[in-house]
Design a protein around this motif. Structure first.
Motif, mmCIF file in Angstrom:
data_model
loop_
_atom_site.group_PDB
_atom_site.id
_atom_site.type_symbol
_atom_site.label_atom_id
_atom_site.label_comp_id
_atom_site.label_asym_id
_atom_site.label_seq_id
_atom_site.Cartn_x
_atom_site.Cartn_y
_atom_site.Cartn_z
ATOM 1 N N VAL A 167 14.790 -2.052 -1.739
ATOM 2 C CA VAL A 167 15.206 -1.642 -3.077
ATOM 3 C C VAL A 167 14.430 -0.410 -3.543
ATOM 4 O O VAL A 167 14.989 0.483 -4.176
ATOM 5 N N LEU A 168 13.162 -0.336 -3.197
ATOM 6 C CA LEU A 168 12.347 0.786 -3.666
ATOM 7 C C LEU A 168 12.471 2.031 -2.804
ATOM 8 O O LEU A 168 12.355 3.146 -3.306
ATOM 9 N N ARG A 213 0.843 -1.213 0.000
ATOM 10 C CA ARG A 213 0.000 0.000 0.000
ATOM 11 C C ARG A 213 0.871 1.254 0.000
ATOM 12 O O ARG A 213 0.559 2.233 -0.685
ATOM 13 N N ALA A 214 1.937 1.232 0.782
ATOM 14 C CA ALA A 214 2.822 2.398 0.865
ATOM 15 C C ALA A 214 3.484 2.684 -0.481
ATOM 16 O O ALA A 214 3.645 3.837 -0.873
ATOM 17 N N THR A 215 3.851 1.629 -1.199
ATOM 18 C CA THR A 215 4.547 1.791 -2.473
ATOM 19 C C THR A 215 3.602 2.055 -3.631
ATOM 20 O O THR A 215 3.844 2.930 -4.450
ATOM 21 N N LEU A 216 2.520 1.278 -3.696
ATOM 22 C CA LEU A 216 1.644 1.318 -4.860
ATOM 23 C C LEU A 216 0.286 1.968 -4.603
ATOM 24 O O LEU A 216 -0.462 2.216 -5.534
ATOM 25 N N GLY A 249 14.461 7.441 -6.010
ATOM 26 C CA GLY A 249 13.228 7.922 -5.393
ATOM 27 C C GLY A 249 12.020 7.163 -5.921
ATOM 28 O O GLY A 249 12.077 6.510 -6.965
ATOM 29 N N ALA A 250 10.927 7.263 -5.212
ATOM 30 C CA ALA A 250 9.732 6.464 -5.500
ATOM 31 C C ALA A 250 9.133 6.774 -6.872
ATOM 32 O O ALA A 250 8.767 5.868 -7.618
ATOM 33 N N ARG A 251 9.025 8.036 -7.227
ATOM 34 C CA ARG A 251 8.410 8.426 -8.498
ATOM 35 C C ARG A 251 9.181 7.847 -9.674
ATOM 36 O O ARG A 251 8.611 7.185 -10.554
ATOM 37 N N VAL A 252 10.490 8.074 -9.685
ATOM 38 C CA VAL A 252 11.314 7.589 -10.798
ATOM 39 C C VAL A 252 11.352 6.060 -10.802
ATOM 40 O O VAL A 252 11.277 5.438 -11.863
ATOM 41 N N GLN A 253 11.437 5.464 -9.627
ATOM 42 C CA GLN A 253 11.429 4.001 -9.545
ATOM 43 C C GLN A 253 10.191 3.426 -10.226
ATOM 44 O O GLN A 253 10.277 2.485 -11.008
ATOM 45 N N GLN A 254 9.032 3.976 -9.932
ATOM 46 C CA GLN A 254 7.794 3.464 -10.523
ATOM 47 C C GLN A 254 7.748 3.704 -12.030
ATOM 48 O O GLN A 254 7.270 2.858 -12.787
ATOM 49 N N LEU A 266 4.663 -18.033 4.849
ATOM 50 C CA LEU A 266 4.716 -16.577 5.027
ATOM 51 C C LEU A 266 6.131 -16.015 5.092
ATOM 52 O O LEU A 266 6.354 -14.896 4.608
ATOM 53 N N PRO A 267 7.111 -16.726 5.651
ATOM 54 C CA PRO A 267 8.456 -16.146 5.661
ATOM 55 C C PRO A 267 8.985 -15.792 4.265
ATOM 56 O O PRO A 267 9.694 -14.800 4.098
ATOM 57 N N THR A 268 8.604 -16.554 3.257
ATOM 58 C CA THR A 268 9.027 -16.237 1.891
ATOM 59 C C THR A 268 8.435 -14.914 1.446
ATOM 60 O O THR A 268 9.147 -14.048 0.906
ATOM 61 N N GLU A 269 7.140 -14.724 1.672
ATOM 62 C CA GLU A 269 6.484 -13.478 1.280
ATOM 63 C C GLU A 269 7.016 -12.290 2.073
ATOM 64 O O GLU A 269 7.176 -11.192 1.541
ATOM 65 N N GLU A 270 7.295 -12.499 3.346
ATOM 66 C CA GLU A 270 7.850 -11.430 4.169
ATOM 67 C C GLU A 270 9.236 -11.031 3.674
ATOM 68 O O GLU A 270 9.561 -9.845 3.607
ATOM 69 N N ALA A 271 10.047 -12.017 3.309
ATOM 70 C CA ALA A 271 11.393 -11.725 2.800
ATOM 71 C C ALA A 271 11.311 -10.976 1.472
ATOM 72 O O ALA A 271 12.049 -10.004 1.256
ATOM 73 N N LEU A 272 10.411 -11.409 0.594
ATOM 74 C CA LEU A 272 10.235 -10.736 -0.684
ATOM 75 C C LEU A 272 9.778 -9.294 -0.480
ATOM 76 O O LEU A 272 10.316 -8.360 -1.090
ATOM 77 N N ALA A 273 8.798 -9.095 0.392
ATOM 78 C CA ALA A 273 8.298 -7.742 0.655
ATOM 79 C C ALA A 273 9.381 -6.866 1.277
ATOM 80 O O ALA A 273 9.501 -5.682 0.936
ATOM 81 N N ALA A 274 10.186 -7.435 2.156
ATOM 82 C CA ALA A 274 11.275 -6.665 2.780
ATOM 83 C C ALA A 274 12.309 -6.251 1.736
ATOM 84 O O ALA A 274 12.761 -5.096 1.724
ATOM 85 N N LEU A 275 12.675 -7.165 0.846
ATOM 86 C CA LEU A 275 13.648 -6.836 -0.205
ATOM 87 C C LEU A 275 13.092 -5.757 -1.132
ATOM 88 O O LEU A 275 13.786 -4.779 -1.438
ATOM 89 N N ARG A 276 11.842 -5.917 -1.563
ATOM 90 C CA ARG A 276 11.220 -4.904 -2.427
ATOM 91 C C ARG A 276 11.222 -3.537 -1.739
ATOM 92 O O ARG A 276 11.516 -2.514 -2.358
ATOM 93 N N HIS A 277 10.883 -3.533 -0.459
ATOM 94 C CA HIS A 277 10.822 -2.284 0.289
ATOM 95 C C HIS A 277 12.202 -1.613 0.338
ATOM 96 O O HIS A 277 12.318 -0.403 0.097
#
Length: 129
Positions: free
Chosen positions: A46-47, A10-13, A53-58, A33-44
């Motif tokens: 990196v982004l 939600r914060a990103t998109l 910055g968020a605008r250019v990243q998107q 769930l640990p897999t999804e948590e790890a993926l979300a943490a990495l995405r967070h």
């Protein structure tokens, strides 16, 4: 636990994509769930800890997904770019760049997505910079 993952999206998109909701449903059901948590943490990381910055990243995500011909993820990141402060002319600029780098199909996909984001609205002209 899963609400933390959803909040990162939600914060990103500005929303939690349907595909993420499905992954979380499966992860909960099969105790992954640990897999999804790890993926979300990495995405967070990196982004949010990226010099672009968020605008250019998107916008970059949008362009890369146009080039790959991935319509649904491109739609998600076009909306994410708007959520991060991009404008319709920014999205048009990305679609035009995709035209040069990957051809008409990417450009056509980009303009289709942009038109969906501005239904009934005249898409603003892009001025030469």
């Amino acid at each position: 636990m899963t609400e933390d993952v959803r909040e990162r999206y939600r914060a990103t998109l500005g929303t939690v994509p349907a595909g993420v909701q499905e992954r979380l449903r499966l992860a909960e059901r099969y105790d992954r769930l640990p897999t999804e948590e790890a993926l979300a943490a990495l995405r967070h990381i990196v982004l949010t800890a990226n010099p672009l910055g968020a605008r250019v990243q998107q916008l970059v995500h949008f362009g890369q997904l146009l080039a790959l011909g991935r319509p649904e993820p491109a739609r998600i990141h076009a909306r994410g770019a708007l959520h991060a402060g991009a404008t319709l002319p920014d999205l048009i600029g990305v679609a035009e760049t995709a035209l040069i780098t990957t051809g008409v199909p990417a450009y056509a996909l980009g303009t289709e997505i942009i038109a969906e984001l501005a239904p009934g609205e005249a898409v603003p002209e892009v001025s030469a910079r």
